[in-house]
Write a protein that holds these residues in place. Structure first.
Motif, PDB file in Angstrom:
ATOM      1  N   TYR A  73      -7.088   6.680  -2.936  1.00 50.23           N
ATOM      2  CA  TYR A  73      -6.147   6.159  -1.943  1.00 50.23           C
ATOM      3  C   TYR A  73      -5.816   7.163  -0.837  1.00 50.23           C
ATOM      4  O   TYR A  73      -5.542   6.768   0.293  1.00 50.23           O
ATOM      5  N   VAL A  75      -0.628   8.723   5.063  1.00 52.13           N
ATOM      6  CA  VAL A  75      -1.152   7.566   4.344  1.00 52.13           C
ATOM      7  C   VAL A  75      -0.007   6.666   3.889  1.00 52.13           C
ATOM      8  O   VAL A  75      -0.047   5.440   4.056  1.00 52.13           O
ATOM      9  N   HIS A  94       1.455   4.687   6.621  1.00 48.54           N
ATOM     10  CA  HIS A  94       0.577   3.586   7.035  1.00 48.54           C
ATOM     11  C   HIS A  94       0.597   2.444   6.018  1.00 48.54           C
ATOM     12  O   HIS A  94       0.687   1.273   6.393  1.00 48.54           O
ATOM     13  N   THR A  95       0.498   2.777   4.729  1.00 46.02           N
ATOM     14  CA  THR A  95       0.356   1.730   3.710  1.00 46.02           C
ATOM     15  C   THR A  95       1.690   1.121   3.290  1.00 46.02           C
ATOM     16  O   THR A  95       1.746  -0.040   2.884  1.00 46.02           O
ATOM     17  N   ILE A 101       1.999   3.216  -3.220  1.00 49.25           N
ATOM     18  CA  ILE A 101       1.406   3.160  -1.882  1.00 49.25           C
ATOM     19  C   ILE A 101       1.974   2.021  -1.046  1.00 49.25           C
ATOM     20  O   ILE A 101       1.959   2.076   0.190  1.00 49.25           O
ATOM     21  N   SER A 102       2.518   0.982  -1.712  1.00 48.33           N
ATOM     22  CA  SER A 102       3.052  -0.171  -0.976  1.00 48.33           C
ATOM     23  C   SER A 102       4.558  -0.093  -0.779  1.00 48.33           C
ATOM     24  O   SER A 102       5.162  -1.007  -0.231  1.00 48.33           O
TER      25      SER A 102
END
Length: 319
Positions: free
Chosen positions: A208, A237, A240-241, A289-290
């Motif tokens: 990821y 990252v 962004h995610t 990540i979300s």
């Protein structure tokens, strides 16, 4: 996936599945007062590699003082295969010697047979229990759904896959009284030297967070350098995610950087305090990540796991 295919472009390091670290596990043993350390390698075994690499050093590192450098290390080396057989040797190193990637220190298991059968063998040497060989892959995830914009399929990528497992069970006293940090590494002998080609502790990080042109550098690196080297790129990252703010990203990354798995046996064990074979690390990473928007891929743990050593399930049929 957890740490499978951790070289550039979703390939094994150096294009060799035998060098591909897939997962690291640390948890309480079935017998009180003992800890289990497992590193799995060779995804899709044995179709992409029938034996462990004889020129590799497979290694589990232990940090006992919180500086993210190894104070204790168990190194696993393997003989050249002969007549369909291979043997393993386990070294235990301490102090400065533990920070060298080569196998060194005391030999605690010598010439143990690698087990490619369905009924696992147990090697007992002093206070150590050891196994190396073919087992079912405990990793569970809906990878098709992940790559298809989180449209879940209900298909478990790992349900019929095998790996090569390296399982070491030790007395808790080996690890000291306090929390420790644990990570795994695979190094390859070439051109007269030893090159680290894969390393990791926390699941599903490099897939990821690392750009393709960074993965080899990451695999060669040291956890002690991770925060300074990767914090900014990984925070980008997360922005962004998951729409993270800078402060939120830093807080989230403190859990996984440096890439060392914390294990405190006096607290409830389960990822991110150690990692059991049934811990749903895929959902944990998706939630990270979300920013909590996706918290479950709806795939349960595997049911073929053993409750006793070597804990990994019976290999699936091949071919």
């Amino acid at each position: 996936m957890s740490h499978h295919l951790s070289g550039p472009n979703l390939r094994s390091p150096k294009g060799d599945a035998r060098l591909d670290l897939t997962d690291l596990f640390v948890f309480l043993a079935a017998d009180p007062g003992r800890t289990v350390l497992i590193m799995n390698v060779n995804p899709f075994a044995p179709t992409q590699g029938e034996f462990f690499h004889p020129d590799a050093v497979y290694r589990i590192n232990i940090d006992t003082d919180g500086d993210h450098r190894a104070d204790l290390a168990y190194s696993f080396t393997f003989s050249e295969p002969a007549d369909g057989h291979q043997t393993a040797t386990v070294h235990r190193a301490q102090g400065a010697q533990a920070q060298q990637h080569d196998a060194g220190g005391q030999v605690v298991v010598s010439e143990a047979a690698v087990d490619l059968g369905h009924r696992p063998s147990l090697v007992q040497s002093g206070g150590y229990r050891f196994f190396a060989g073919l087992r079912s892959d405990p990793f569970f995830a809906d990878l098709d759904g992940i790559v298809n914009d989180f449209q879940w399929t209900g298909r478990d990528f790992g349900i019929d896959k095998n790996v090569f497992g390296i399982v070491l069970e030790v007395d808790d006293g080996e690890l000291g009284e306090g929390p420790v940090g644990v990570w795994a590494r695979v190094s390859l002998r070439q051109n007269g030297g030893l090159l680290s080609v894969d390393r990791g502790a926390h699941p599903s990080l490099t897939a990821y967070f690392n750009a393709e042109d960074v993965k080899e550098k990451y695999n060669a690196g040291e956890p002690a350098d991770d925060w300074d080297t990767y914090k900014d790129a990984w925070a980008a990252v997360l922005a962004h995610t998951g729409g993270y703010s800078a402060a939120e990203a830093e807080q989230a990354l403190r859990t996984v950087l440096p890439d060392v798995l914390r294990y405190d046996r006096t607290a409830p064990v389960g990822y991110p305090n150690g990692r059991r074979l049934t811990d749903d690390v895929t959902s944990a990473r998706l939630a990270m990540i979300s920013h909590g928007k996706i918290d479950d891929d709806h795939i349960p743990p595997h049911t073929d796991l053993l409750t006793v050593f070597p804990y990994l399930g019976t290999p699936h049929p091949v071919g």
